[in-house]
Motif scaffolding. Structure first.
Motif, PDB file in Angstrom:
ATOM      1  N   VAL A   1      41.846-117.652  38.066  1.00  0.00           N
ATOM      2  CA  VAL A   1      42.053-117.911  39.488  1.00  0.00           C
ATOM      3  C   VAL A   1      40.774-118.515  40.070  1.00  0.00           C
ATOM      4  CG1 VAL A   1      42.683-116.927  41.717  1.00  0.00           C
ATOM      5  CG2 VAL A   1      43.605-115.933  39.602  1.00  0.00           C
ATOM      6  N   ILE A   2      40.909-119.655  40.741  1.00  0.00           N
ATOM      7  CA  ILE A   2      39.730-120.346  41.275  1.00  0.00           C
ATOM      8  C   ILE A   2      39.916-120.680  42.749  1.00  0.00           C
ATOM      9  CG2 ILE A   2      38.128-122.267  40.983  1.00  0.00           C
ATOM     10  CD1 ILE A   2      39.191-122.630  38.150  1.00  0.00           C
ATOM     11  N   ASP A   3      38.925-120.329  43.536  1.00  0.00           N
ATOM     12  CA  ASP A   3      38.865-120.666  44.959  1.00  0.00           C
ATOM     13  C   ASP A   3      37.986-121.915  45.084  1.00  0.00           C
ATOM     14  OD1 ASP A   3      38.284-120.914  47.651  1.00  0.00           O
ATOM     15  OD2 ASP A   3      37.585-118.856  47.918  1.00  0.00           O
ATOM     16  N   ILE A   4      38.575-123.057  45.497  1.00  0.00           N
ATOM     17  CA  ILE A   4      37.802-124.306  45.562  1.00  0.00           C
ATOM     18  C   ILE A   4      37.379-124.664  46.983  1.00  0.00           C
ATOM     19  CG2 ILE A   4      38.880-125.237  43.480  1.00  0.00           C
ATOM     20  CD1 ILE A   4      40.476-127.139  45.403  1.00  0.00           C
ATOM     21  N   ARG A   5      37.476-123.714  47.907  1.00  0.00           N
ATOM     22  CA  ARG A   5      37.040-123.993  49.272  1.00  0.00           C
ATOM     23  C   ARG A   5      35.538-124.267  49.315  1.00  0.00           C
ATOM     24  NH1 ARG A   5      38.552-118.924  52.549  1.00  0.00           N
ATOM     25  NH2 ARG A   5      38.107-117.924  50.541  1.00  0.00           N
ATOM     26  N   GLU A   6      35.130-125.074  50.298  1.00  0.00           N
ATOM     27  CA  GLU A   6      33.705-125.296  50.506  1.00  0.00           C
ATOM     28  C   GLU A   6      33.101-124.019  51.096  1.00  0.00           C
ATOM     29  OE1 GLU A   6      32.369-128.008  49.380  1.00  0.00           O
ATOM     30  OE2 GLU A   6      34.325-128.840  48.865  1.00  0.00           O
ATOM     31  N   HIS A   7      31.784-123.874  51.007  1.00  0.00           N
ATOM     32  CA  HIS A   7      31.126-122.629  51.432  1.00  0.00           C
ATOM     33  C   HIS A   7      31.390-122.307  52.905  1.00  0.00           C
ATOM     34  CE1 HIS A   7      27.864-124.632  53.701  1.00  0.00           C
ATOM     35  NE2 HIS A   7      28.023-125.591  52.828  1.00  0.00           N
ATOM     36  N   PHE A   8      31.478-123.361  53.748  1.00  0.00           N
ATOM     37  CA  PHE A   8      31.683-123.123  55.181  1.00  0.00           C
ATOM     38  C   PHE A   8      33.119-122.731  55.511  1.00  0.00           C
ATOM     39  CE2 PHE A   8      32.140-127.695  54.403  1.00  0.00           C
ATOM     40  CZ  PHE A   8      33.377-127.959  54.963  1.00  0.00           C
ATOM     41  N   GLN A   9      34.015-122.805  54.525  1.00  0.00           N
ATOM     42  CA  GLN A   9      35.411-122.420  54.742  1.00  0.00           C
ATOM     43  C   GLN A   9      35.693-120.987  54.307  1.00  0.00           C
ATOM     44  OE1 GLN A   9      37.021-125.660  52.301  1.00  0.00           O
ATOM     45  NE2 GLN A   9      37.941-126.552  54.127  1.00  0.00           N
TER      46      GLN A   9
ATOM     47  N   ASP B   1      35.192-117.981  55.313  1.00  0.00           N
ATOM     48  CA  ASP B   1      35.025-116.903  56.279  1.00  0.00           C
ATOM     49  C   ASP B   1      35.946-115.724  55.968  1.00  0.00           C
ATOM     50  OD1 ASP B   1      37.131-118.612  56.819  1.00  0.00           O
ATOM     51  OD2 ASP B   1      37.151-118.165  58.961  1.00  0.00           O
ATOM     52  N   VAL B   2      37.037-116.004  55.255  1.00  0.00           N
ATOM     53  CA  VAL B   2      37.960-114.941  54.823  1.00  0.00           C
ATOM     54  C   VAL B   2      38.019-114.977  53.300  1.00  0.00           C
ATOM     55  CG1 VAL B   2      40.328-114.106  54.876  1.00  0.00           C
ATOM     56  CG2 VAL B   2      39.337-115.138  56.935  1.00  0.00           C
ATOM     57  N   ILE B   3      37.875-113.823  52.666  1.00  0.00           N
ATOM     58  CA  ILE B   3      37.887-113.732  51.208  1.00  0.00           C
ATOM     59  C   ILE B   3      39.127-112.970  50.763  1.00  0.00           C
ATOM     60  CG2 ILE B   3      36.607-113.009  49.160  1.00  0.00           C
ATOM     61  CD1 ILE B   3      35.177-115.109  50.829  1.00  0.00           C
TER      62      ILE B   3
ATOM     63  N   ALA C   1      41.755-124.194  51.225  1.00  0.00           N
ATOM     64  CA  ALA C   1      41.850-123.657  52.589  1.00  0.00           C
ATOM     65  C   ALA C   1      43.260-123.777  53.161  1.00  0.00           C
ATOM     66  CB  ALA C   1      40.851-124.360  53.504  1.00  0.00           C
ATOM     67  N   VAL C   2      43.832-124.975  53.110  1.00  0.00           N
ATOM     68  CA  VAL C   2      45.151-125.179  53.731  1.00  0.00           C
ATOM     69  C   VAL C   2      46.117-125.954  52.837  1.00  0.00           C
ATOM     70  CG1 VAL C   2      44.264-125.066  56.092  1.00  0.00           C
ATOM     71  CG2 VAL C   2      44.350-127.280  54.926  1.00  0.00           C
ATOM     72  N   GLY C   3      45.750-126.146  51.568  1.00  0.00           N
ATOM     73  CA  GLY C   3      46.657-126.828  50.645  1.00  0.00           C
ATOM     74  C   GLY C   3      46.468-128.322  50.536  1.00  0.00           C
TER      75      GLY C   3
ATOM     76  N   ALA D   1      50.753-122.663  47.631  1.00  0.00           N
ATOM     77  CA  ALA D   1      51.295-123.394  48.775  1.00  0.00           C
ATOM     78  C   ALA D   1      50.571-123.002  50.059  1.00  0.00           C
ATOM     79  CB  ALA D   1      52.789-123.122  48.914  1.00  0.00           C
ATOM     80  N   GLY D   2      50.005-123.984  50.737  1.00  0.00           N
ATOM     81  CA  GLY D   2      49.320-123.714  51.996  1.00  0.00           C
ATOM     82  C   GLY D   2      47.936-123.120  51.862  1.00  0.00           C
ATOM     83  N   GLY D   3      47.472-122.919  50.616  1.00  0.00           N
ATOM     84  CA  GLY D   3      46.140-122.373  50.396  1.00  0.00           C
ATOM     85  C   GLY D   3      45.943-121.010  51.053  1.00  0.00           C
ATOM     86  N   LEU D   4      44.726-120.740  51.486  1.00  0.00           N
ATOM     87  CA  LEU D   4      44.421-119.464  52.143  1.00  0.00           C
ATOM     88  C   LEU D   4      45.310-119.247  53.365  1.00  0.00           C
ATOM     89  CD1 LEU D   4      42.483-116.962  52.587  1.00  0.00           C
ATOM     90  CD2 LEU D   4      41.265-118.466  54.156  1.00  0.00           C
TER      91      LEU D   4
END
Length: 267
Positions: free
Chosen positions: A181-189, A191-193, A226-228, A250-253
């Motif tokens: 499982v990989i979270d590819i959001r940028e660091h500034f995105q 805010d929710v883990i 973040a949002v797909g 779907a839809g990311g975070l």
């Protein structure tokens, strides 16, 4: 009298055609109504004057590196030095500046143009058809993963993209021993883990090492953003690397939170 009637009918027809053209423009380019003061340029006009235009791609570096218009300069609108870099360009080059991003529903190019005007930068416009529309029209003037002209059969359509999309519930259900499982959001995105015990973190431009590890160990890749929208670009890299067993949430975070909390609670 007949002449007057003919002129009246002609004027009426022209008026109707004008209204129809305006309505068509609103339907095809829905953001133009929201940014009425932002000048736009058509793809054919831009192509004709490409050599005498400063073309600015305002998306992320990863998106730019994946697919961009030939000879474009990448200055992300999220970069703190966006205006400073534009002013430096304008100081040495008085050519028209044209901004572009992903397509007709992407507001980044409108915002970039609007911001430039507010800071006194003149002769600017937005190419709001975006990179996909441009590539389909002029593959000879586009670059896909370093390749130009762009082979149109390598463009990933919506059907291919949707084949690798899982609902948040199915995404979570697919997590197991043989999945990464990989979270590819940028660091500034971030805010929710979420999914803290199983998730690895790697922004989209630093994910290649994990892709190679998953390939070597025969693991399924489960990726969310973040949002797909970022995953759409990552798919090109995955396909280039020959990865087949991968899925996006779907839809990311945002999709995950809506599914977990419900639309009313999340919104």
């Amino acid at each position: 009298m007949r002449l007057s009637i003919s002129v009246f009918l002609c004027l009426g027809l022209m008026g109707n055609l004008g209204q129809m053209a305006f309505a068509a423009s609103k339907a095809e380019f829905p953001l133009r109504e929201k940014y009425p003061s932002v000048p736009t340029i058509s793809h054919d006009k831009l192509y004709r004057q490409l050599d005498s235009t400063v073309l600015i791609d305002v998306r992320s570096k990863f998106e730019f590196d994946t697919l961009h218009i030939q000879n474009a300069v990448n200055i992300s609108i999220s970069n703190a030095g966006f205006i400073t870099r534009l002013m430096r360009i304008r100081e040495r080059d008085l050519s028209p500046i044209v901004f572009y991003c992903n397509g007709i529903t992407c507001a980044k190019s409108y915002k970039a143009c609007d911001k430039a005007v507010k800071f006194g930068i003149k002769d600017v416009s937005t190419f709001d058809l975006g990179i996909f529309g441009w590539t389909k029209a002029y593959p000879d003037a586009a670059v896909l993963l370093g390749e130009s002209p762009v082979p149109l059969d390598k463009l990933i359509d919506e059907k291919q993209h949707q084949a690798h999309i899982l609902s948040p519930a199915d995404f979570v259900g697919a997590i197991g021993k043989n999945a990464m499982v990989i979270d590819i959001r940028e660091h500034f995105q971030r805010d929710v883990i979420i999914l803290t015990k199983v998730t690895r973190v790697a922004s989209s431009d630093k994910i290649l090492g994990l892709i190679n590890k998953a390939k070597k160990e025969g693991m399924t890749l489960l990726i969310y953003d973040a949002v797909g929208k970022q995953t759409r670009w990552l798919q090109y890299l995955l396909e280039k690397e020959g990865v087949k067993d991968y899925f996006f949430m779907a839809g990311g975070l945002k999709g995950y939170l809506k599914a977990s909390l419900g639309p009313s609670e999340y919104d």
